[in-house]
Scaffold this active site. Structure first.
Site, PDB file in Angstrom:
ATOM      1  N   CYS A  75       0.828  -1.199   0.000  1.00 49.59           N
ATOM      2  CA  CYS A  75       0.000   0.000   0.000  1.00 49.59           C
ATOM      3  C   CYS A  75       0.870   1.260   0.000  1.00 49.59           C
ATOM      4  O   CYS A  75       1.763   1.398   0.826  1.00 49.59           O
ATOM      5  CB  CYS A  75      -0.884  -0.011   1.240  1.00 49.59           C
ATOM      6  SG  CYS A  75      -1.860   1.468   1.405  1.00 49.59           S
ATOM      7  N   CYS A  81      -0.770   5.938   7.040  1.00 53.27           N
ATOM      8  CA  CYS A  81      -2.160   5.644   7.393  1.00 53.27           C
ATOM      9  C   CYS A  81      -2.315   5.116   8.816  1.00 53.27           C
ATOM     10  O   CYS A  81      -3.191   5.553   9.559  1.00 53.27           O
ATOM     11  CB  CYS A  81      -2.720   4.656   6.383  1.00 53.27           C
ATOM     12  SG  CYS A  81      -4.185   3.806   6.911  1.00 53.27           S
ATOM     13  N   CYS A  84      -2.502  -0.432   9.197  1.00 56.18           N
ATOM     14  CA  CYS A  84      -1.694  -1.659   9.208  1.00 56.18           C
ATOM     15  C   CYS A  84      -0.342  -1.343   9.840  1.00 56.18           C
ATOM     16  O   CYS A  84       0.143  -0.226   9.738  1.00 56.18           O
ATOM     17  CB  CYS A  84      -1.415  -2.144   7.788  1.00 56.18           C
ATOM     18  SG  CYS A  84      -2.874  -2.567   6.827  1.00 56.18           S
ATOM     19  N   CYS A 161      -7.957   0.350  -0.124  1.00 58.75           N
ATOM     20  CA  CYS A 161      -7.343  -0.180   1.079  1.00 58.75           C
ATOM     21  C   CYS A 161      -7.144  -1.665   0.836  1.00 58.75           C
ATOM     22  O   CYS A 161      -8.100  -2.384   0.553  1.00 58.75           O
ATOM     23  CB  CYS A 161      -8.264   0.053   2.274  1.00 58.75           C
ATOM     24  SG  CYS A 161      -7.723  -0.863   3.725  1.00 58.75           S
ATOM     25  N   GLN A 285     -18.763 -10.172  12.833  1.00 59.27           N
ATOM     26  CA  GLN A 285     -17.310 -10.320  12.767  1.00 59.27           C
ATOM     27  C   GLN A 285     -16.779  -9.690  11.480  1.00 59.27           C
ATOM     28  O   GLN A 285     -17.409  -9.832  10.428  1.00 59.27           O
ATOM     29  CB  GLN A 285     -16.953 -11.813  12.791  1.00 59.27           C
ATOM     30  CG  GLN A 285     -17.283 -12.489  14.106  1.00 59.27           C
ATOM     31  CD  GLN A 285     -16.207 -12.245  15.150  1.00 59.27           C
ATOM     32  OE1 GLN A 285     -15.153 -11.683  14.863  1.00 59.27           O
ATOM     33  NE2 GLN A 285     -16.473 -12.662  16.373  1.00 59.27           N
ATOM     34  N   GLU A 335     -25.591 -11.908  26.392  1.00 59.80           N
ATOM     35  CA  GLU A 335     -25.056 -10.729  25.702  1.00 59.80           C
ATOM     36  C   GLU A 335     -25.681  -9.486  26.330  1.00 59.80           C
ATOM     37  O   GLU A 335     -26.865  -9.460  26.637  1.00 59.80           O
ATOM     38  CB  GLU A 335     -25.401 -10.852  24.211  1.00 59.80           C
ATOM     39  CG  GLU A 335     -25.285  -9.586  23.390  1.00 59.80           C
ATOM     40  CD  GLU A 335     -23.883  -9.014  23.317  1.00 59.80           C
ATOM     41  OE1 GLU A 335     -22.920  -9.767  23.082  1.00 59.80           O
ATOM     42  OE2 GLU A 335     -23.756  -7.794  23.499  1.00 59.80           O
ATOM     43  N   CYS A 407      -9.314 -11.891  21.430  1.00 62.00           N
ATOM     44  CA  CYS A 407      -8.699 -11.044  20.405  1.00 62.00           C
ATOM     45  C   CYS A 407      -7.570 -10.210  21.004  1.00 62.00           C
ATOM     46  O   CYS A 407      -7.092  -9.285  20.365  1.00 62.00           O
ATOM     47  CB  CYS A 407      -9.754 -10.157  19.746  1.00 62.00           C
ATOM     48  SG  CYS A 407     -10.631  -9.129  20.924  1.00 62.00           S
TER      49      CYS A 407
HETATM   50  N1  SAH Z   1     -19.204 -14.168  20.222  1.00 65.21           N
HETATM   51  C1  SAH Z   1     -19.621 -13.166  19.285  1.00 65.21           C
HETATM   52  C2  SAH Z   1     -19.286 -11.724  19.699  1.00 65.21           C
HETATM   53  C3  SAH Z   1     -18.004 -11.445  20.383  1.00 65.21           C
HETATM   54  S1  SAH Z   1     -17.640  -9.724  20.601  1.00 65.21           S
HETATM   55  C4  SAH Z   1     -19.095 -13.485  17.905  1.00 65.21           C
HETATM   56  O1  SAH Z   1     -18.344 -14.433  17.714  1.00 65.21           O
HETATM   57  O2  SAH Z   1     -19.480 -12.826  16.951  1.00 65.21           O
HETATM   58  C5  SAH Z   1     -17.916  -9.483  22.328  1.00 65.21           C
HETATM   59  C6  SAH Z   1     -19.367  -9.277  22.701  1.00 65.21           C
HETATM   60  O3  SAH Z   1     -19.440  -9.109  24.117  1.00 65.21           O
HETATM   61  C7  SAH Z   1     -19.999  -8.020  22.122  1.00 65.21           C
HETATM   62  O4  SAH Z   1     -21.167  -8.405  21.444  1.00 65.21           O
HETATM   63  C8  SAH Z   1     -20.306  -7.132  23.332  1.00 65.21           C
HETATM   64  O5  SAH Z   1     -21.508  -6.400  23.188  1.00 65.21           O
HETATM   65  C9  SAH Z   1     -20.445  -8.155  24.443  1.00 65.21           C
HETATM   66  N2  SAH Z   1     -20.169  -7.704  25.818  1.00 65.21           N
HETATM   67  C10 SAH Z   1     -19.260  -6.790  26.237  1.00 65.21           C
HETATM   68  N3  SAH Z   1     -19.224  -6.734  27.585  1.00 65.21           N
HETATM   69  C11 SAH Z   1     -20.123  -7.647  28.048  1.00 65.21           C
HETATM   70  C12 SAH Z   1     -20.523  -8.082  29.352  1.00 65.21           C
HETATM   71  N4  SAH Z   1     -19.984  -7.562  30.462  1.00 65.21           N
HETATM   72  N5  SAH Z   1     -21.460  -9.037  29.442  1.00 65.21           N
HETATM   73  C13 SAH Z   1     -22.012  -9.587  28.325  1.00 65.21           C
HETATM   74  N6  SAH Z   1     -21.655  -9.224  27.068  1.00 65.21           N
HETATM   75  C14 SAH Z   1     -20.733  -8.264  26.926  1.00 65.21           C
END
Ligand code: SAH
Length: 450
Positions: A75, A81, A84, A161, A285, A335, A407
């Site tokens: 890039c 930027c 990356c 990008c 995701q 969630e 992550c």
């Molecule tokens: N497992 C899902 C999302 C993971 S991202 C996937 O694979 O797509 C992390 C998620 O945790 C987000 O959706 C966020 O809103 C949620 N989150 C953050 N803090 C939290 C908490 N204290 N209790 C429950 N969920 C929470």
């Protein structure tokens, strides 16, 4: 002890590691210096830009002895930027460095010795992201779009990008051209005048359908209809267009009001044979191909049995739990964000999954008041990892297996150390390269009760 370097010093140093953040790490008379855009093994000349207690930063002046893994970044705006950090390193070497990064975090932060870290699973190294928010700006009468340079609100103009899906790049280029041709005013942060602020693009990997949200300061503006019509003509895969009205003077990207202005209200995506519908505000995701690899690993390592109950904590829109539901007795997702919970429920219905239910609650509250004992708990927390309350409630609940999807290797290391002290044995850590060209890495690991 006085640091052995001062701001402005020019030094020749050897890079011996990569830091979480992507910078090279060098030691000058034992003092740690972070030097961006370098590769372990290189000797470089650099100028010290910042000195703190215990470490400093330096800018690269010249690569004196290049690493055999150094490559030309693809890039042209890589160095300005900031999106990356690793494009100057050959992809195979990026994978080796990320493995070491994970290993270092486990050892240094978690003080976990002898943990097996598997080689990082590679994924498509370019054009992998399905979502992007591009800010627009005006520069000498020309409309530009791209990303903010690190720590600033200066837009680095780009036409493509290389980690974004090609359709998102096409939407960005065409929108930039049309805004220019139609003379639509771009929003300026300094004067707070103008209309168009951001483009938020998202595309489906499996169906190719794309959705764009044009973030504007007013729902009415000259050129609006032409912009929408010509943009959808120029991008055949553009299935859905929204306006988002954001009149705020701070720098959040999105306002509260969405207006659906073209095509279908949602686009369709698929993961491991399950189908999902995404609107402009749904969480999903950002690298679906790598996500499928992660979910396959969950299935492979968790091996849920017919009679087992799986608790999917931090479940988002339910994707992990739904992909396990066919193999176990029951799935309960937890969630905290209400629209994500609603999406999770409709995703279950759309895929005719009848043994999954979803709680709108924090992981903390849900665990302390669960009322049943799950056999398997899947954790996929945000970057900050688990709170003390979650760790305590989880170890009190004592499920047989815990599967951690992370992550952030730093918080993962801290959390794994606590779970190991509470009686769990760690399996091998498997990193998956969810975010090629950047320092980020996803890790999955199975813990079993001793
Ligand atoms: N497992 C899902 C999302 C993971 S991202 C996937 O694979 O797509 C992390 C998620 O945790 C987000 O959706 C966020 O809103 C949620 N989150 C953050 N803090 C939290 C908490 N204290 N209790 C429950 N969920 C929470």
């Amino acid at each position: 002890m006085e640091p052995p370097v001062r701001e402005g010093d020019v030094l020749s140093v050897v890079i011996d590691n990569v830091a979480f953040g992507g910078e090279g790490v060098a030691r000058h008379e034992g003092f740690v210096l972070f030097v961006p855009f370098t590769v372990p093994g290189e000797r470089v000349r650099c100028r010290v830009t910042e000195v703190r207690r215990g470490f400093g930063r330096a800018e690269l002046l010249e690569v004196e002895e290049p690493s055999p893994h150094r490559v030309r970044p693809r890039c042209p705006v890589f160095y300005t930027c900031g999106g990356c950090q690793l494009q100057h390193i050959a992809y195979d070497e990026q994978l080796r460095l990320k493995r070491r990064l994970v290993f270092d975090a486990l050892e240094r932060i978690g003080r976990l010795r002898g943990v097996e870290v598997e080689p990082v699973v590679p994924t498509r190294p370019w054009y992998y992201r399905n979502k992007s928010a591009f800010p627009l700006a005006q520069e000498g009468g020309r409309v530009i779009a791209g990303y903010y340079a690190p720590g600033t609100h200066d837009v680095v103009d780009t036409d493509q990008c290389y980690i974004q899906h090609r359709t998102n790049n096409l939407i960005m280029r065409e929108a930039k051209r049309l805004v220019q041709e139609l003379g639509i005013e771009v929003y300026r942060e300094d004067t707070r005048r103008g209309v168009i602020r951001h483009l938020v693009c998202r595309v489906s990997e499996k169906t190719a359908e794309a959705l764009v949200t044009v973030v504007v300061t007013s729902r009415y503006f000259p050129g609006k209809d032409d912009l929408i019509r010509q943009l959808t003509e120029a991008v055949p895969d553009l299935a859905s267009v929204y306006l988002n009205v954001n009149t705020s003077e701070d720098n959040v990207i999105l306002g509260d009001e969405y207006l659906h202005v073209h095509g279908s209200p949602r686009i369709r995506e698929e993961l491991l044979g399950l189908s999902f519908e995404l609107g402009p505000a749904s969480f999903f995701q950002v690298n679906p191909t790598a996500t499928e690899l992660v979910y396959e690993t969950v299935l492979d390592l968790v091996r849920p049995r017919r009679h087992e109950v799986v608790l999917d904590l931090y479940c988002g829109i339910g994707t992990i739990g739904l992909s396990l539901a066919g193999y176990c007795h029951r799935v309960v997702g937890v969630e905290s964000v209400p629209p994500a919970v609603e999406d999770a429920r409709s995703n279950a219905a759309r895929n005719e999954v009848e043994n999954a239910s979803f709680l709108r609650a924090t992981a903390e509250d849900a665990l302390e008041d669960l009322g049943f004992r799950p056999d398997v708990v899947v954790l996929d927390p945000p970057r900050r990892g688990l709170t003390r309350r979650v760790v305590d409630a989880l170890t009190a609940l004592a499920p047989d297996r815990i599967f951690y999807v992370s992550c952030n290797p730093v918080t993962l290391a801290r959390d794994l150390a606590q779970l190991c002290r509470a009686g769990y044995t760690l399996g091998p850590v498997r990193p998956v390269d969810m975010f090629p060209q950047t320092y980020h890495v996803e890790c999955v690991v199975l813990l079993e009760k001793r």
